[in-house]
Write a protein that holds these residues in place. Structure first.
Motif, mmCIF file in Angstrom:
data_model
loop_
_atom_site.group_PDB
_atom_site.id
_atom_site.type_symbol
_atom_site.label_atom_id
_atom_site.label_comp_id
_atom_site.label_asym_id
_atom_site.label_seq_id
_atom_site.Cartn_x
_atom_site.Cartn_y
_atom_site.Cartn_z
ATOM 1 N N TYR A 93 59.478 165.648 27.861
ATOM 2 C CA TYR A 93 60.263 165.762 29.091
ATOM 3 C C TYR A 93 60.532 167.243 29.401
ATOM 4 C CZ TYR A 93 61.854 160.942 27.917
ATOM 5 O OH TYR A 93 61.949 159.626 27.575
ATOM 6 N N VAL A 94 60.910 167.984 28.363
ATOM 7 C CA VAL A 94 61.284 169.385 28.534
ATOM 8 C C VAL A 94 60.101 170.186 29.080
ATOM 9 C CG1 VAL A 94 62.133 171.452 27.360
ATOM 10 C CG2 VAL A 94 63.003 169.202 26.698
ATOM 11 N N ALA A 95 58.916 169.916 28.568
ATOM 12 C CA ALA A 95 57.715 170.605 29.048
ATOM 13 C C ALA A 95 57.444 170.277 30.513
ATOM 14 C CB ALA A 95 56.521 170.224 28.177
ATOM 15 N N GLN A 96 57.643 169.032 30.886
ATOM 16 C CA GLN A 96 57.433 168.626 32.277
ATOM 17 C C GLN A 96 58.459 169.278 33.198
ATOM 18 O OE1 GLN A 96 57.578 164.351 31.871
ATOM 19 N NE2 GLN A 96 55.884 164.408 30.402
ATOM 20 N N TRP A 97 59.693 169.381 32.746
ATOM 21 C CA TRP A 97 60.733 170.014 33.562
ATOM 22 C C TRP A 97 60.441 171.493 33.791
ATOM 23 C CZ3 TRP A 97 65.136 167.630 30.123
ATOM 24 C CH2 TRP A 97 65.197 166.253 30.359
ATOM 25 N N ALA A 98 59.865 172.140 32.797
ATOM 26 C CA ALA A 98 59.500 173.551 32.963
ATOM 27 C C ALA A 98 58.491 173.709 34.093
ATOM 28 C CB ALA A 98 58.937 174.104 31.654
ATOM 29 N N ARG A 99 57.551 172.802 34.173
ATOM 30 C CA ARG A 99 56.543 172.854 35.230
ATOM 31 C C ARG A 99 57.163 172.561 36.597
ATOM 32 N NH1 ARG A 99 52.673 175.340 37.548
ATOM 33 N NH2 ARG A 99 51.082 174.069 38.505
ATOM 34 N N LEU B 68 55.091 172.724 22.422
ATOM 35 C CA LEU B 68 54.454 172.236 23.644
ATOM 36 C C LEU B 68 54.442 173.310 24.730
ATOM 37 C CD1 LEU B 68 55.910 168.602 23.959
ATOM 38 C CD2 LEU B 68 53.591 169.256 23.279
ATOM 39 N N LEU B 69 55.574 173.980 24.906
ATOM 40 C CA LEU B 69 55.663 175.019 25.931
ATOM 41 C C LEU B 69 54.756 176.203 25.602
ATOM 42 C CD1 LEU B 69 59.517 174.857 26.479
ATOM 43 C CD2 LEU B 69 57.779 174.291 28.189
ATOM 44 N N ARG B 70 54.672 176.560 24.336
ATOM 45 C CA ARG B 70 53.786 177.652 23.920
ATOM 46 C C ARG B 70 52.333 177.292 24.236
ATOM 47 N NH1 ARG B 70 55.086 182.434 23.674
ATOM 48 N NH2 ARG B 70 56.787 182.125 22.167
ATOM 49 N N GLY B 71 51.974 176.025 24.037
ATOM 50 C CA GLY B 71 50.613 175.588 24.342
ATOM 51 C C GLY B 71 50.305 175.576 25.826
ATOM 52 N N LEU B 72 51.352 175.442 26.662
ATOM 53 C CA LEU B 72 51.166 175.418 28.110
ATOM 54 C C LEU B 72 51.271 176.797 28.756
ATOM 55 C CD1 LEU B 72 53.222 172.224 28.979
ATOM 56 C CD2 LEU B 72 50.745 172.482 29.127
ATOM 57 N N HIS B 73 51.603 177.806 27.955
ATOM 58 C CA HIS B 73 51.720 179.165 28.502
ATOM 59 C C HIS B 73 50.383 179.599 29.107
ATOM 60 C CE1 HIS B 73 53.064 183.260 29.006
ATOM 61 N NE2 HIS B 73 52.037 183.705 28.304
ATOM 62 N N GLY B 74 50.445 180.036 30.355
ATOM 63 C CA GLY B 74 49.221 180.431 31.047
ATOM 64 C C GLY B 74 48.544 179.288 31.772
ATOM 65 N N HIS B 75 49.071 178.083 31.607
ATOM 66 C CA HIS B 75 48.525 176.899 32.292
ATOM 67 C C HIS B 75 49.618 176.278 33.161
ATOM 68 C CE1 HIS B 75 44.898 177.051 29.812
ATOM 69 N NE2 HIS B 75 45.689 177.224 28.758
ATOM 70 N N GLY B 76 50.118 177.067 34.078
ATOM 71 C CA GLY B 76 51.156 176.588 34.976
ATOM 72 C C GLY B 76 52.553 176.936 34.536
ATOM 73 N N GLU C 120 53.582 167.229 43.393
ATOM 74 C CA GLU C 120 52.592 166.192 43.053
ATOM 75 C C GLU C 120 51.219 166.807 42.830
ATOM 76 O OE1 GLU C 120 53.987 162.056 44.917
ATOM 77 O OE2 GLU C 120 53.405 163.498 46.453
ATOM 78 N N ALA C 121 50.851 167.784 43.645
ATOM 79 C CA ALA C 121 49.559 168.443 43.477
ATOM 80 C C ALA C 121 49.500 169.191 42.149
ATOM 81 C CB ALA C 121 49.302 169.400 44.641
ATOM 82 N N ALA C 122 50.607 169.859 41.790
ATOM 83 C CA ALA C 122 50.642 170.613 40.534
ATOM 84 C C ALA C 122 50.478 169.696 39.339
ATOM 85 C CB ALA C 122 51.955 171.394 40.429
ATOM 86 N N PHE C 123 51.128 168.539 39.383
ATOM 87 C CA PHE C 123 51.007 167.618 38.259
ATOM 88 C C PHE C 123 49.648 166.945 38.227
ATOM 89 C CE2 PHE C 123 55.265 168.487 37.346
ATOM 90 C CZ PHE C 123 55.523 167.998 36.069
ATOM 91 N N GLY C 124 49.052 166.741 39.400
ATOM 92 C CA GLY C 124 47.698 166.194 39.418
ATOM 93 C C GLY C 124 46.710 167.158 38.813
ATOM 94 N N ALA C 125 46.866 168.454 39.115
ATOM 95 C CA ALA C 125 45.969 169.483 38.594
ATOM 96 C C ALA C 125 46.152 169.683 37.106
ATOM 97 C CB ALA C 125 46.203 170.799 39.334
ATOM 98 N N GLN C 126 47.370 169.364 36.607
ATOM 99 C CA GLN C 126 47.678 169.604 35.208
ATOM 100 C C GLN C 126 47.619 168.331 34.365
ATOM 101 O OE1 GLN C 126 48.490 172.598 33.684
ATOM 102 N NE2 GLN C 126 47.878 173.581 35.574
ATOM 103 N N ALA C 127 47.008 167.274 34.927
ATOM 104 C CA ALA C 127 47.036 165.971 34.256
ATOM 105 C C ALA C 127 46.550 166.024 32.816
ATOM 106 C CB ALA C 127 46.198 164.965 35.052
ATOM 107 N N GLY C 128 45.607 166.882 32.548
ATOM 108 C CA GLY C 128 45.090 166.953 31.185
ATOM 109 C C GLY C 128 45.854 167.893 30.283
ATOM 110 N N LYS C 129 46.828 168.631 30.863
ATOM 111 C CA LYS C 129 47.531 169.651 30.088
ATOM 112 C C LYS C 129 48.998 169.323 29.849
ATOM 113 C CE LYS C 129 44.623 173.494 31.679
ATOM 114 N NZ LYS C 129 43.799 172.807 32.663
ATOM 115 N N ILE C 130 49.611 168.581 30.770
ATOM 116 C CA ILE C 130 51.034 168.284 30.636
ATOM 117 C C ILE C 130 51.194 166.991 29.850
ATOM 118 C CG2 ILE C 130 53.096 167.590 31.901
ATOM 119 C CD1 ILE C 130 52.527 169.628 33.913
ATOM 120 N N PRO C 131 52.023 166.966 28.832
ATOM 121 C CA PRO C 131 52.184 165.788 27.982
ATOM 122 C C PRO C 131 52.630 164.579 28.792
ATOM 123 C CG PRO C 131 53.287 167.703 27.048
ATOM 124 C CD PRO C 131 52.875 168.081 28.411
ATOM 125 N N GLN C 132 52.039 163.460 28.496
ATOM 126 C CA GLN C 132 52.379 162.216 29.204
ATOM 127 C C GLN C 132 53.290 161.357 28.337
ATOM 128 O OE1 GLN C 132 51.186 161.692 32.450
ATOM 129 N NE2 GLN C 132 50.690 163.837 32.145
#
Length: 346
Positions: free
Chosen positions: A159-165, A204-212, A334-346
């Motif tokens: 959840y925390v990673a998604q909120w950051a995005r 999780l956030l460290r892994g997403l650094h640079g990807h949104g 919605e577009a940002a989450f669609g583009a990040q579907a493979g990167k943001i934890p589900q």
């Protein structure tokens, strides 16, 4: 309906019956927003709202419309009542948004009821497990954006990673911040500090650094007000405590200042000299400056204000909601989450 009316911006639906003080500050704030060019649907008991509008000369010519709703969920009632009370003012507001008749719903009423109504009516953005309350706190150099401020007491690291995005996109749209920094609230700056939740969320956030996400790392409580990062993410329990602590400390501090400046003749004279700067500081720390907090992560725009909100807070909430719609915040999320579907934890 004329072609001009068809092309006009959608109005904002205001729960005009919600809040500690009923219709009066809601109608006053709506009139101020309407004078600034925002169309408003006042949702509540028609006769009472007409009576309030009658106190404002020229209000009949403003872009204000009343939508009748004879039920209101009181501040002392349980949020679970939302589901069965379709005629409640907050449910009418969110339904107007869902039906495309309003751009956003704004309420100074029962925060739990507003969250429940928005979630039931709008659903969640794809890829978002739980929506969060996003708020702003005054900080050195401007403001810090904090979430979750109270929607979710028990959370998962994902959840925390998604909120950051979500917050990152929000600041890009509404505050023109191209690459805002994200901090994770913890008890120390070191990567290994914090609870099991914080350590997992950090990874999780460290892994997403640079990807949104532009992840700064862990931050401590003092960093919120130092402006160390643009965004601070945490669980809703901690975030709500931080928010209430900040508001309470601000009130106490200004009380101390008033006492100090009235303690003697010299102090009173000094108070006259610093009155202007102190007034500016008070305005900067006033929660009404931002008006309301967005419930971010649902498939609709919903803003939640303080029950004790004054007319200024209502006006600013309506202006912020209009800006969010005009900036196409929801489709961009919605577009940002669609583009990040493979990167943001589900």
């Amino acid at each position: 309906m004329s072609a001009e009316a068809d092309s006009a911006p959608l109005p904002i639906a205001l729960d005009a019956a919600g809040g500690d003080h009923g219709a009066a500050p809601n109608v006053d704030g709506a009139v101020q927003a309407a004078r600034a060019g925002v169309r408003v649907l006042l949702v509540g008991e028609r006769v009472a709202l007409h009576a309030e509008l009658g106190k404002f000369p020229g209000s009949a010519a403003l872009p204000l419309e009343i939508v009748d709703a004879n039920d209101v969920i009181g501040m002392d009632e349980h949020a679970a009542g939302v589901r069965g009370r379709t005629g409640a003012s907050i449910n009418v507001c969110t339904r107007l948004v869902k039906e495309g008749r309003a751009a956003a719903a704004v309420s100074m009423g029962h925060s739990g009821a507003t969250m429940a109504s928005a979630l039931l009516t709008f659903g969640r953005i794809g890829g978002v497990e739980r929506p969060a309350i996003l708020t702003h706190l005054p900080a050195r150099g401007g403001m810090t954006t904090l979430l979750d401020a109270g929607a979710n007491a028990d959370v998962k690291a994902s959840y925390v990673a998604q909120w950051a995005r979500l917050a990152t996109v929000y600041l890009k749209v509404l505050e023109d911040q191209e690459n805002p920094t994200v901090g994770l609230l913890s008890i120390g700056e070191e990567d290994h500090k914090g609870s099991a939740l914080v350590i997992e969320a950090h990874a999780l956030l460290r892994g997403l650094h640079g990807h949104g996400i532009n992840f700064h790392g862990n931050v401590e409580g003092r960093d919120i007000f130092l402006g160390t990062t643009d965004i601070v993410v945490t669980d809703g329990f901690t975030g709500n405590v931080v928010l209430k602590l900040a508001e309470g400390e601000a009130r106490v501090m200004f009380g101390w200042i008033r006492e100090a400046l009235s303690s003697g003749l010299k102090s009173r004279l000094g108070g006259l000299l610093v009155r202007g700067p102190l007034r500016g500081l008070a305005e900067r720390m006033d929660p009404s400056t931002y008006g309301a907090s967005i419930l971010i992560g649902v498939r609709g725009l919903a803003f939640i204000g303080h029950g004790s909100a004054n007319a200024t807070a209502v006006k600013n909430a309506l202006l912020r909601a209009a800006r969010a719609h005009e900036g196409k915040l929801l489709p961009r999320l919605e577009a940002a989450f669609g583009a990040q579907a493979g990167k943001i934890p589900q």
